[in-house]
Design an enzyme around this catalytic site. Structure first.
Site, short mmCIF file in Angstrom:
data_model
loop_
_atom_site.label_atom_id
_atom_site.label_comp_id
_atom_site.label_asym_id
_atom_site.label_seq_id
_atom_site.Cartn_x
_atom_site.Cartn_y
_atom_site.Cartn_z
N SER A 114 -6.82 -0.51 -0.15
CA SER A 114 -6.10 0.62 -0.74
C SER A 114 -4.58 0.53 -0.55
CB SER A 114 -6.60 1.94 -0.15
OG SER A 114 -6.52 1.92 1.26
N ASP A 154 0.02 9.70 3.58
CA ASP A 154 -1.24 10.39 3.85
C ASP A 154 -1.77 9.89 5.21
OD1 ASP A 154 -2.42 7.91 3.43
OD2 ASP A 154 -3.39 8.44 1.54
N HIS A 163 -1.81 5.69 4.67
CA HIS A 163 -0.96 4.81 3.85
C HIS A 163 0.52 5.16 3.95
CE1 HIS A 163 -4.96 5.13 1.84
NE2 HIS A 163 -4.85 3.81 1.91
#
Length: 370
Positions: free
Chosen positions: A32, A335, A338
């Site tokens: 991600s 977040d 990340h």
């Protein structure tokens, strides 16, 4: 007849994509941290195709694209800095075909790991093995697009292969309280890390067999410093959780040795013929950013801008129901997991133009020019 004409035009342009001034391509593999929207096309719990993700992503007008940050990923920024004509599109997007392949392709998937079992908590994700299967499909498409000889030259000379993977093998496998209990009892940290290195060696060797030559492999960042781990383990503002960082550092030492081996060792013999493997030292880069965040213009390196739960907003991922800060530029973390776009920008600059402390044996600008 129209199809024949189109093929002729594409083949005529084949010389252009391998000439000295052509912009080149990025083929991006990983998780991600660099997913550009592949998970939008999966039934998965690991998704970022909802607001406020992408709020600062200029190319989409601030709409979510499936990137797990407020703007560009580190891979997006590196592509821009190296003069890539456009962002590498996600492999699963229906328009990733034809001439779009000449920017490279992004295969990364939120939740993915080196091991196929990693990330099963998310139900679906594209593991590294499957990502390379997908590149094999692209490889054949490039043969059709450019002709076999030009396609091989394009991939070997003009393409950088970027691998950002390994974090989930710890966060969503070995360190997961429920799923990994069996793994941790059955396997020592040394044994688990050994498995990771064996699998990654096989994966890099497969890419090399498909004509990849210029590689940048990121090591695993300081996982114990992300808002998720800090919230879960209730550590102080200037503290990180020890075990995840110890495991990451141990893996990173083995990764460094692997890349030296694939480069041919200290004497340059052996290794994978013609392969150049650069190590991006993300661990030390992120630690530098966290330790000296104020110097880089951040106010916090602990609290997530978008998320909920605990002291660092580190439990609930970013989504429409999450709290979002008003000062995104002041946060190292977007977040619970990340970095923010501003942090990604700083990391990318060091990887593209930095010295051997953060990118070795050469930086990406030098690798790209080879």
């Amino acid at each position: 007849m129209a199809v024949l004409c189109l093929t002729a035009v594409v083949r005529v342009g084949a010389d252009d994509v391998v000439d000295e001034d052509s912009p080149g391509a990025s083929f991006i593999f990983g998780d991600s941290l660099v997913d550009a929207g592949n998970n939008n096309y999966l039934s998965t719990l690991s998704k970022a195709d909802m607001n406020p993700n992408g709020i600062d992503f200029a190319a989409s007008g601030g709409n979510p694209t499936g990137r797990f940050t407020n703007g560009r990923t580190i891979a997006d920024i590196i592509g821009e800095m190296l003069g890539q004509a456009d962002y590498s599109p996600p492999f699963l997007a229906p328009n990733t075909t034809g001439g779009a392949l000449l920017n490279g392709v992004n295969y990364a998937s939120g939740g993915a790991g080196i091991l196929n079992g990693t990330g099963r908590v998310f139900v679906n994700r594209i593991s590294m093995d499957i990502q390379i299967d997908y590149f094999n499909i692209t490889r054949r498409q490039l043969d059709d697009l450019l002709g076999k000889a030009k396609a091989k030259e394009f991939i070997q000379r003009k393409a950088i292969f970027s691998i950002t993977v390994g974090s989930n093998d710890f966060l969503n496998n070995y360190l997961m309280p429920v799923l990994s209990a069996g793994t941790r009892v059955a396997e020592s940290p040394d044994g688990f890390i050994n498995d990771l290195i064996i699998h990654l060696r096989e994966q890099l060797t497969r890419l090399h067999a498909l004509d990849a030559r210029k590689f940048v492999v990121a090591n695993v960042g300081p996982l114990g410093c992300i808002p998720y781990q800090k919230t879960l383990n209730r550590v102080g503002d200037n503290e990180c959780v020890k075990l995840p960082n110890t495991l990451a550092a141990q893996y990173n030492g083995r990764l460094r040795d692997l890349l030296i081996e694939l480069n041919g060792g200290s004497d340059g013999t052996g290794g994978l013929p013609g392969g150049r493997f650069c190590l991006a030292n993300v661990y030390d880069l992120v630690m530098e950013l966290i330790a000296n965040h104020q110097k880089y213009g951040f106010k916090t390196a602990s609290v997530a801008c978008c998320g909920n739960g605990g002291r660092y907003a580190g439990i609930v991922p970013c989504g429409p129901q999450s709290s979002m800060c008003d000062d995104r530029q002041n946060h190292v973390f977007w977040d619970p997991y990340h970095p923010s776009e501003k942090a990604n920008l700083l990391l990318a600059k060091y990887i593209v133009d930095g010295d051997s402390k953060y990118i070795s044996p050469m930086n990406l600008r030098k690798l790209f020019k080879l």
